[in-house]
Design an enzyme around this catalytic site. Sequence first.
Site, short mmCIF file in Angstrom:
data_model
loop_
_atom_site.label_atom_id
_atom_site.label_comp_id
_atom_site.label_asym_id
_atom_site.label_seq_id
_atom_site.Cartn_x
_atom_site.Cartn_y
_atom_site.Cartn_z
CE LYS A 128 -0.07 2.99 6.44
NZ LYS A 128 -1.40 3.49 6.29
CG HIS A 147 -13.21 3.44 2.89
ND1 HIS A 147 -13.99 4.37 3.53
CD2 HIS A 147 -11.94 3.73 3.20
CE1 HIS A 147 -13.22 5.22 4.20
NE2 HIS A 147 -11.96 4.85 4.00
CD GLU A 199 -9.17 -1.05 4.07
OE1 GLU A 199 -8.86 -0.66 5.20
OE2 GLU A 199 -9.39 -0.28 3.13
NE ARG A 220 -10.99 12.91 3.03
CZ ARG A 220 -10.70 11.62 3.10
NH1 ARG A 220 -11.60 10.73 3.48
NH2 ARG A 220 -9.50 11.20 2.76
NE ARG A 255 -6.20 1.56 -0.21
CZ ARG A 255 -6.19 2.75 0.38
NH1 ARG A 255 -5.07 3.23 0.90
NH2 ARG A 255 -7.29 3.46 0.47
CG ASN A 276 -1.85 1.13 1.31
OD1 ASN A 276 -1.80 2.04 0.48
ND2 ASN A 276 -2.71 1.12 2.30
#
Length: 430
Positions: free
Chosen positions: A24, A206, A410, A267, A117, A17
């Site tokens: 990651k 997501h 994930e 956000r 990802r 990722n």
Amino acid sequence: MSSYDAADTATRVLVLNSGSSSLKYQLLDMRNGSRLAVGMVERIGEKTSRLVHTLPESGGDSSDGDSSGGDSSGGDGGRERTGRFADHAKALEAVADELAHDGIGLDSPELAAIGHRVVHGGLGFSEPTLIDDGVLAEIERLVPLAPLHNPANLLGIRTARALRPDLPQVAVFDTAFHTTMPEYAARYAIDTATADAHRIRRYGFHGTSHAYVSRRTAELLGKDPSEVNVIVLHLGNGASASAVAGGRCVDTSMGLTPLEGLVMGTRSGDIDPAVTFHLRRVAGMSVDEIDELLNKKSGLVGLCGDNDMREIRRRIDEGDERARLAFDIYIHRLKKYIGAYSAVLGRVDAVAFTAGVGENAAEVREAAVAGLEALGLAMDAKRNAVRSGEPRIVSPDGARTVVAVVPTDEELEIARQTFALIGEDRPAIA
Ligand code: ADP
């Protein structure tokens, strides 16, 4: 395709990722989904980068192999390296060194593939996709839709391909699960020609988490995903809701970008778009300033100065009014989405809470469900208070709609989709 020959023994998938200044990674064994290594490199390109590497399935002990890791130093059950990693290539080389040090390097025959990802797959990528030059060009073409994320993801892919050009590499897209949304849910009610010219529509994000959690929720109910309707509430620092009917996403709260929908850590989520004109015309802010305001300085942090739900709860317990109001606004929006998606689905078999807040904050779950009895929702306070890393039901027995806590994973989902793609005949794990 000689690289596929080692199929029987190649059971490991490396998941990457890649962010703009971070990388990651997790190495998983797909025979049982166990983690062989987990880590990250942060502050890539800055003066001091940091690599943290752990071996979770062996209790964090990194002692197999001699410790000739240069500047490696012992840490909390892992190894930490600081120094300068000038770019993603240097960072991945350092990760490869760490893995090799543990005897699970990138050149080991057990490594079956690398799963990446990728944040934005547009409309074209509805499935995990084996990466070739054409796929890279297509991800590049989507950069205007995800200017911060896709370039970083591409960097990770290019770096990994340079290191192991012979290995299958798979892109798993955050948007893919949402490509099943019907047009009437995905389109904004704006001029069609303008929307199409600029690829403006709701894509959702997501998706890997929504896919994983909706499937795990069906399992928890002892049903096939095709038999159940689930509302998934992914509440992390970023947050999104989705309505999943029979395993297919029919609506989700994030849109063209991850800004739309729920109140998040930083956000705003849903907002009258005229607020942006007002900020431009009346407050004299630039487009970049407005972008930063809505993405980085709004949501919980904008409302009360904190985006960590633990801190907000602590302040509420001390009688802090700003924290209370921020919490109430967060919950109000959540309830509106539960109500909206109940209407979209018609019948809701389960509401599943996931991610940092959803998995840990019992007060958020309780408040989100309170008063929704007419929708079939109820909470068992004792069950809701239990802390566990396992999927679990927190509604009372016999409730019309099950309320569940289903920890997301994930990386496992990316590894699972990657492994399934490169060896269709291999058994996929749950
Ligand atoms: P992301 O991946 O979007 O960065 P996570 O899913 O890791 O986010 O969630 C991070 C958030 O989870 C934190 O900002 C914090 O608000 C929340 N969180 C983590 N642990 C707890 C807890 N024990 N109680 C309440 N909130 C928590």
